[in-house]
Write a protein that holds these residues in place. Sequence first.
Motif, short mmCIF file in Angstrom:
data_model
loop_
_atom_site.label_atom_id
_atom_site.label_comp_id
_atom_site.label_asym_id
_atom_site.label_seq_id
_atom_site.Cartn_x
_atom_site.Cartn_y
_atom_site.Cartn_z
N UNK A 493 76.97 83.59 8.71
CA UNK A 493 76.93 83.43 9.91
C UNK A 493 75.97 84.42 10.63
N UNK A 494 76.36 85.64 10.55
CA UNK A 494 75.84 86.76 11.36
C UNK A 494 74.54 86.97 11.06
N UNK A 495 74.11 87.08 9.76
CA UNK A 495 72.61 87.37 9.27
C UNK A 495 71.64 86.21 9.74
N UNK A 496 72.24 85.08 9.83
CA UNK A 496 71.24 83.84 9.83
C UNK A 496 70.83 83.86 11.60
N UNK A 497 71.70 84.14 12.27
CA UNK A 497 71.61 84.05 13.58
C UNK A 497 70.11 84.57 14.33
N UNK A 498 69.66 85.72 13.86
CA UNK A 498 68.41 86.40 14.21
C UNK A 498 67.22 85.36 13.66
N UNK A 499 67.41 84.85 12.44
CA UNK A 499 66.36 84.00 12.21
C UNK A 499 66.03 82.83 12.99
N UNK A 500 67.11 82.03 13.78
CA UNK A 500 67.11 81.20 14.50
C UNK A 500 66.34 81.61 15.92
N UNK A 501 66.92 82.70 16.29
CA UNK A 501 66.36 83.25 17.51
C UNK A 501 64.84 83.53 17.39
N UNK A 502 64.31 84.07 16.29
CA UNK A 502 62.94 84.44 16.11
C UNK A 502 61.91 83.22 15.99
N UNK A 503 62.78 82.20 15.09
CA UNK A 503 61.98 81.14 14.89
C UNK A 503 61.59 80.38 16.41
N UNK A 504 62.67 80.09 17.22
CA UNK A 504 62.47 79.48 18.44
C UNK A 504 61.55 80.07 19.33
N UNK A 505 61.58 81.42 19.21
CA UNK A 505 60.62 82.33 20.05
C UNK A 505 59.28 82.40 19.65
#
Length: 828
Positions: A493-505
């Motif tokens: 859960x926690x380690x994937x969230x930054x990937x989601x944010x960076x991808x969309x940015x």
Amino acid sequence: MFPNPFHRSQMVKGTVILMQKNVFDIDSLTSATSPAGLIKGVINLVHGIISYIIDTYIMASSVDLRLISSTSADESGKGKVGKETSLNVAGQSEFDVHFKWDSDMGIPGAFYIKNRKQREFFLVSLTLEDVPNHGTINFVCNSWIYNAQNYKTERIFFANKTYLPSETPAPLVYYRQEELKTLRGDGTGERKEWERIYDYDVYNDLGEPDSKPQLARQILGGSSNFPYPRRGRTGREPAKKDPKSESRNGFVYIPRDESFDHKKSSEFLDNLLKSASQDFISEIEIECNYKPEFDTFNDVHAFYDEEVPGLTFPRPEVIQVNQSGWMTDEEFTREMIAGVNPHIIKRLQEFPPKSKLNSQDYGDNTSTITKEQLQLNMDGVTVEEAIHNKRLYILDYQDSIFPYLSKINEVNDHTMGYATRTIIFLQNDGTFKPLAIELSSPNPKGDRFDPISDIYLPASEGVESSIWLLAKNYVIVNDSCYHQLISHWLNTHAVVEPFIIATNRHLSVVHPIHKLLLPHYRDTMNINALARNVLVNAKGVIEKTFLMGSYSLELSAVIYKDWVFTDQGLPNDLLKRGVAVEDPTSPHGLRLLIKDYPYAADGLEIWTAIKSWVEEYVYFYYKSDANIAQDSELQAFWKELVEVGHGDLKDAKWWFKMQTRKELIEACTILIWIASALHAAVNFGQYPYGGYILNRPTKSRRLMPKKGSAEYAELSKNYQKAFLRTIPPKKDILTNLTVIEVLSRHASDEQYLGQRIEGDNWTSDSQPKEAFKRFGKKLAEIEKKLTQRNNDETLRNRYGPVKMPYTLLYPSSEEGLTCRGIPNSISI
């Protein structure tokens, strides 16, 4: 004067599919964690009803669309924008639309949409038919559209074409760049529900210092002592008593398109409301003469037969065939490689096991287990021989748990435990047996002194067998905590969230890597926000029912210090733990030292299929390594992911430099593995294994009884009662079961590995689509192979004494509590 024949207008027909928000939609109630939050949800519901009346009877024809050219630019170089057309969206979901499109406008590549209605709707797609000189064009949208006044920039959607930044048609470059700017925002202000801004923040919203000083919690992220992956920024007001912490107001912002869709949201809330029955346990106790403790194991079994009116739980799979198999040593060790936490054991390569803890802070934590103790049950094999022949393994929680024991054992909420080491022996038949368990406690003189350690050996008769059962219980309590806080929460859960944010940015929706990764992000930010609200927050479910209590998330931050992204891929993980060796002749490039290792054997099949699919996809879009280095969006994405999203570890040498196709393939494969198969392996067995609390207790309330004590006498007389007084009380069990039952269920609209919600329209490129279909067929073949393995009775670790086959890595599943299925994403 005659019209110019080369600039005549024509009509382009299209079909718009959208879903209007249900007037009785209950999304607004899902985040209610207090009476005030519930009242706010009800107000939102009433507002929705009013808006529905206005939209339906007053403003029905208020959605406007304009096409944007991908081949014809205006004087500024931007794609020409066509004339506006309007929709009447009352009462249906599929609409015909006609656009005026001048012949010199070329081929549409994007469109603007403006919602003038009061209420938002979910835009699924736009399909243009018979576009001159082109044919059909598909726009896959899957986005919530709010009233236009809520947006600073116009809502835009692109056709399902896929372009590297350098290959983007010149008329679309501006629109591609501006959309990314919109998604990045400016990093200020409190986010509102309709916004689509992706930004980062530390975990400073776990506590409630304004409520009670005891509810203040350590901020995770932004420090070397407590590093952490970043979460999505909400921008809520700071707490009054701790300006560094964020206040909690019941509403947790996530970008609107990260929310559950209608069907899944409704199912989730329905299950969550059933789970909330834990809040009424006190009333049930009064009304039903409810006993707060179990007295016998049979009482626990009866618990699944509606012992408490209104609280029913399905019988967990681990006791469906054999109710006592969980007590065996074989099942105890089998679940280390085929249970809900199957990737922690390591091969023992030195003896005695040593510790990495600073001896000046915690004394000498070297194991006190002796060779003589182990060799009592090693069938004549010596420790040296077993280490040489790779037959000794260890489940070691000494370093992770021990530093917190003084704090845990001193609190007055009846929580007491040990740090544990368990050494196990690989037998000739491929199964394991435990040799010794070490239980360590802090020295009464202080943490700086050597711990007090006791060694327990297997026993099958008399009070010694009861002592041994308790020793295994303390091991599983450690394992349950590590599983929930590290294996599950932190490492998926926690380690994937930054990937989601960076991808969309930084990766446009038309970027090939965005399209590759998008299915593996579905609902993750939403479920993480819900977890911060009710599960991992101060006095949330985890703190209430697990050994680590208020130090739960803090422990995960300490463990994150040693997190290595490149080791999260299955092959590297197996090699690092010493349970496999490299073997170029093997189909997967390595050979398992534990031949009958269900998680590893099945996982390698899935890993290889994922990597083959990613490899084929990446090589289609990137013809050389130079294309990687020249991809401005990819480089910006990776730089920000490392330096901000996982910024507390940015100086680590193991991060990929992201200069080659090999690096990109490995990074994407690891990420997809984490979000899909790894999460499935550690999540969907929670209730099947842990729903029977005797098999996986989450905390202990007593220490091991000493000879001559009243507790020892009780254990000698009635071991079941003594065991039940050691594990959590019934109220905690109810709380835990109600949650893990929900978390172990698949929704009816779940998207599994090898599926895409967009169907065939996710890209217009035929080769990637064909490769994806091959990926799906490969997964179906793998599932047949795994089924055959489970039918092979010579593979004893696959079903064990409980007769429960290992199915957690079967790719497909039906809805419900199935103990199988690999969703694309961390969606629950």
